[in-house]
Design an enzyme around this catalytic site. Structure first.
Site, short mmCIF file in Angstrom:
data_model
loop_
_atom_site.label_atom_id
_atom_site.label_comp_id
_atom_site.label_asym_id
_atom_site.label_seq_id
_atom_site.Cartn_x
_atom_site.Cartn_y
_atom_site.Cartn_z
N ASN A 206 0.86 -1.18 0.00
CA ASN A 206 0.00 0.00 0.00
C ASN A 206 0.91 1.24 0.00
O ASN A 206 2.14 1.11 0.01
CB ASN A 206 -0.97 -0.01 1.19
CG ASN A 206 -0.26 -0.05 2.54
OD1 ASN A 206 0.83 0.50 2.71
ND2 ASN A 206 -0.87 -0.72 3.51
N LEU A 207 0.31 2.41 -0.03
CA LEU A 207 1.12 3.62 -0.17
C LEU A 207 2.03 3.84 1.03
O LEU A 207 3.19 4.27 0.87
CB LEU A 207 0.20 4.83 -0.37
CG LEU A 207 0.83 6.03 -1.10
CD1 LEU A 207 1.25 5.64 -2.51
CD2 LEU A 207 -0.16 7.19 -1.15
N GLU A 209 3.40 1.50 2.91
CA GLU A 209 4.51 0.55 2.80
C GLU A 209 5.48 0.95 1.70
O GLU A 209 6.69 0.77 1.83
CB GLU A 209 3.94 -0.85 2.53
CG GLU A 209 3.22 -1.42 3.74
CD GLU A 209 2.27 -2.56 3.40
OE1 GLU A 209 1.83 -3.25 4.35
OE2 GLU A 209 1.95 -2.73 2.21
N ASP A 276 -4.98 -7.93 2.34
CA ASP A 276 -5.07 -9.39 2.29
C ASP A 276 -5.97 -9.83 1.13
O ASP A 276 -5.69 -10.80 0.43
CB ASP A 276 -5.63 -9.93 3.60
CG ASP A 276 -4.75 -9.64 4.80
OD1 ASP A 276 -3.54 -9.43 4.61
OD2 ASP A 276 -5.27 -9.62 5.92
#
Length: 336
Positions: A206-207, A209, A276
């Protein structure tokens, strides 16, 4: 994109997909209640508990998504010999998930307990030990994965939540072993050490991470995200990246091109578990032989279902089919 082909795949062919999930297995527990007063003992809310539920979390939630979508699902990870592990295995049995890859250690089973007052999370208690897993248990883990690969798999997911299962040694050996068997690897990353994911086929940050491995935070804009993704692909030798961008949808970057897929317009209630779902649905599409771009589209659509729910949530085949049907209906209406 052939929407009917996607609907046919989800409705009729997911049960052919053999997928192994490896990584940080967790149990999510929720206590729900009502708050009407403050404790006289300390300035904290008193919660009258009205309900409780337990759900599969972390890598276990990825497996839960796959099982609900109809895939042949197995899981490998580390657990403790405790009550939380027994709750996990009961849920795996109920969902038809093969859990023979769970390695019992002297660590507690990673568990997150949340106290919810109304719709507001008030407290979270974590039962866990995050040290890297020791060599003895790591070898048992790798032996099981090698055995599963020899039995034939369509895809392997590494679900890294930073709880000690996905060490650099383990990730590198899993990727190498998968490629030796011609099996693609899809990774949900955690932390700034992406060198352990080198040569992975797909990584799905995601952004937040993605920003952890950049020199400075990237704006949530198509061109900026694509540039940032290409930088990490070069730096860490990653073949493809699917970056999830919350209300801005998803960006899928390959060596030759990039695709920006907008999200379905709706209220975002809770993003827990959305990553997930994205990795599970995308891996399912790969395992089923769909084009990677079609898999990214399907994963983005599935995430739109999950973010409208409270707490960790796994999307079902029926919900994904309904979302596909509604998307098809919207497209027809817009063309009139």
């Amino acid at each position: 994109m052939d929407k009917q082909a996607l609907r046919d795949f989800v409705a009729e062919k997911t049960d052919r997909c053999k997928i192994l999930v490896v990584g940080d297995v967790m149990l999510d527990k929720y206590y729900y209640g009502e708050v009407t007063r403050i404790s006289p003992e300390a300035p904290v809310p008193i919660t009258h508990v009205t309900g409780m539920k337990e759900t599969l979390g972390g890598a276990a939630n990825v497996a839960h998504n796959l099982a609900l979508l109809g895939c042949q699902t197995s899981i490998a990870g580390f657990v403790g010999d405790d009550e939380h592990c027994h709750s996990l295995t009961d849920k795996f049995v109920a969902r038809g998930i093969d859990y023979r890859g769970l390695v019992t250690t002297d660590r507690p089973t990673t568990t997150k307990l949340r106290i919810i007052g109304g719709h507001q999370q008030m407290l979270r208690l974590d039962f866990e030990k995050n040290d890297p897993i020791d060599e003895e248990h790591a070898e048992r883990f790798l032996h099981y994965i090698e055995q599963k690969l020899s039995e034939s798999l369509d895809c392997v997911i590494i679900s890294d939540y930073g709880k000690g299962a996905c060490t650099e040694m383990l990730c590198r050996r899993i990727i190498k072993n998968c490629h030796a068997h011609g099996v693609p690897v899809v990774i949900d990353p955690k932390g700034a050490n992406w060198t352990k994911y080198a040569n992975a086929d797909y990584v799905t940050p995601n952004l937040k991470e993605l920003n952890q491995v950049l020199l400075e935070p990237v704006r949530n804009e198509d061109a900026a995200v694509e540039r940032a993704v290409r930088y990490v692909m070069r730096k860490f030798r990653i073949k493809n990246v699917i970056a999830t961008r919350s209300e801005c949808g998803l960006t899928f970057v390959r060596e030759a091109d990039a695709t920006h897929i907008p999200t379905k317009a709706q209220e975002v209630f809770d993003v827990s578990g959305a990553g997930d779902t994205v990795i599970a649905v995308f891996a399912m599409a790969l395992a089923g032989g769909l084009a990677s771009a079609a898999g990214a589209y399907l994963a983005n659509l599935a995430a739109s279902v999950v973010v409208a729910k409270l707490g960790t949530y796994a999307v079902s085949r029926e919900e994904l089919l309904q979302a596909l049907q509604e998307t098809g209906k919207t497209s027809r209406e817009e063309s009139l």
